[in-house]
Design a protein around this motif. Structure first.
Motif, PDB file in Angstrom:
ATOM      1  N   ALA A  26      89.951 114.749 -19.665  1.00  0.00           N
ATOM      2  CA  ALA A  26      91.245 114.490 -18.858  1.00  0.00           C
ATOM      3  C   ALA A  26      91.849 115.901 -18.599  1.00  0.00           C
ATOM      4  O   ALA A  26      92.261 115.980 -17.300  1.00  0.00           O
ATOM      5  N   THR A  29      89.698 117.817 -15.776  1.00  0.00           N
ATOM      6  CA  THR A  29      89.457 117.387 -14.329  1.00  0.00           C
ATOM      7  C   THR A  29      90.801 117.187 -13.438  1.00  0.00           C
ATOM      8  O   THR A  29      91.600 117.207 -13.919  1.00  0.00           O
ATOM      9  N   TRP A  32      94.272 113.327 -11.683  1.00  0.00           N
ATOM     10  CA  TRP A  32      95.385 112.725 -12.344  1.00  0.00           C
ATOM     11  C   TRP A  32      96.211 112.291 -11.309  1.00  0.00           C
ATOM     12  O   TRP A  32      96.697 111.115 -11.492  1.00  0.00           O
ATOM     13  N   HIS A  50      93.494 115.664  -4.275  1.00  0.00           N
ATOM     14  CA  HIS A  50      93.674 114.899  -5.497  1.00  0.00           C
ATOM     15  C   HIS A  50      93.797 116.149  -6.425  1.00  0.00           C
ATOM     16  O   HIS A  50      93.623 117.372  -6.228  1.00  0.00           O
ATOM     17  N   GLY A 172      95.094 108.838 -10.840  1.00  0.00           N
ATOM     18  CA  GLY A 172      93.617 108.659 -10.645  1.00  0.00           C
ATOM     19  C   GLY A 172      92.904 108.249 -12.319  1.00  0.00           C
ATOM     20  O   GLY A 172      93.710 108.189 -13.300  1.00  0.00           O
ATOM     21  N   TRP A 173      91.794 108.483 -12.291  1.00  0.00           N
ATOM     22  CA  TRP A 173      91.081 108.280 -13.485  1.00  0.00           C
ATOM     23  C   TRP A 173      91.117 109.297 -14.633  1.00  0.00           C
ATOM     24  O   TRP A 173      91.002 109.012 -15.725  1.00  0.00           O
ATOM     25  N   SER A 174      91.577 110.600 -14.264  1.00  0.00           N
ATOM     26  CA  SER A 174      91.788 111.289 -15.401  1.00  0.00           C
ATOM     27  C   SER A 174      92.959 110.895 -16.060  1.00  0.00           C
ATOM     28  O   SER A 174      92.990 111.204 -17.654  1.00  0.00           O
ATOM     29  N   ALA A 176      93.925 107.933 -16.652  1.00  0.00           N
ATOM     30  CA  ALA A 176      93.206 106.774 -17.296  1.00  0.00           C
ATOM     31  C   ALA A 176      92.476 107.251 -18.936  1.00  0.00           C
ATOM     32  O   ALA A 176      92.716 106.789 -19.814  1.00  0.00           O
ATOM     33  N   LEU A 177      91.663 108.335 -18.872  1.00  0.00           N
ATOM     34  CA  LEU A 177      90.998 108.926 -19.857  1.00  0.00           C
ATOM     35  C   LEU A 177      92.244 109.299 -20.772  1.00  0.00           C
ATOM     36  O   LEU A 177      91.908 109.277 -22.060  1.00  0.00           O
TER      37      LEU A 177
END
Length: 209
Positions: A26, A29, A32, A50, A172-174, A176-177
């Motif tokens: 996280a 990357t 976020w 992003h 974003g998925w960062s 979520a991690l």
């Protein structure tokens, strides 16, 4: 089903690795915060971006260009109170989240030794360390969410609502991690506290015999 120290040891090992790996991913990357401007113009993919904790990248899918974060407000003499608040929040979460990784590493080393030694106080200490690390992670994520909201509010103030109304902005998925890492670290800390109680109960039984 009786909870055993062996089962807890397997769980904390898996959860600890997941928490550490996910938080490192996280932090490293750049997804976020995502700004999608595909609805704004037909050829607006280059305007999309992003962002991570350290830099922001354009919307190119295969070869994005990234730039480190710099002070967007110019000379310090021109800072408003909202500008100072944004810079302060940015400085806070870029310190808290890496600090959580350090706390996690320390807790992992102490926890490994405590499980092998079945030492009550070390198990208890590990649980407290990891819970403290989870609190740091939660604080870092919370500050980032507040920072994103404040930055968006500042963008609305500088621009106009009509300019931003068709822009899709989301986390974003960062992030979520990072949330998964927080939950895993929290569960790991609680599991070490349970392990300390199991060791204490076993010692009391042995003394009674």
């Amino acid at each position: 089903m009786k909870l055993t120290l062996g089962a807890l040891a397997v769980f904390v090992a898996v959860a600890g690795v997941v928490s550490f790996v996910f938080l490192v991913l996280a932090i490293g990357t750049d997804f976020w915060y995502i700004i999608d401007m595909s609805k704004w113009e037909r050829n607006s993919s280059q305007l999309s971006s992003h962002s991570g904790l350290w830099r922001t990248c354009d919307g190119e899918r295969y070869d994005p260009q990234c730039w480190p974060f710099v002070n967007p407000f110019g000379n310090a003499n021109n800072f408003t109170e909202s500008h100072r608040q944004l810079l302060g929040m940015h400085g806070t979460f870029v310190v808290l989240l890496p600090l959580s990784v350090i706390v996690m590493v320390i807790g992992g080393m102490v926890g490994f030794i405590s499980i092998l030694a079945r030492a009550y106080l070390m198990l208890l200490l590990t649980g407290v360390i990891l819970l403290f690390g989870a609190l740091i992670t939660l604080s870092g994520i919370s500050v980032y969410v507040a920072y994103s909201a404040a930055a968006f509010k500042e963008a609305l103030y500088i621009s106009s609502r009509r300019t931003l109304e068709d822009i899709n902005i989301h986390f974003g998925w960062s992030m979520a991690l990072a949330w998964i890492s927080f939950v895993a670290e929290l569960l790991t800390g609680i599991s070490f506290l349970l392990a300390s109680r199991i060791v204490a109960a076993v010692r009391r039984q042995d003394q009674a015999i």
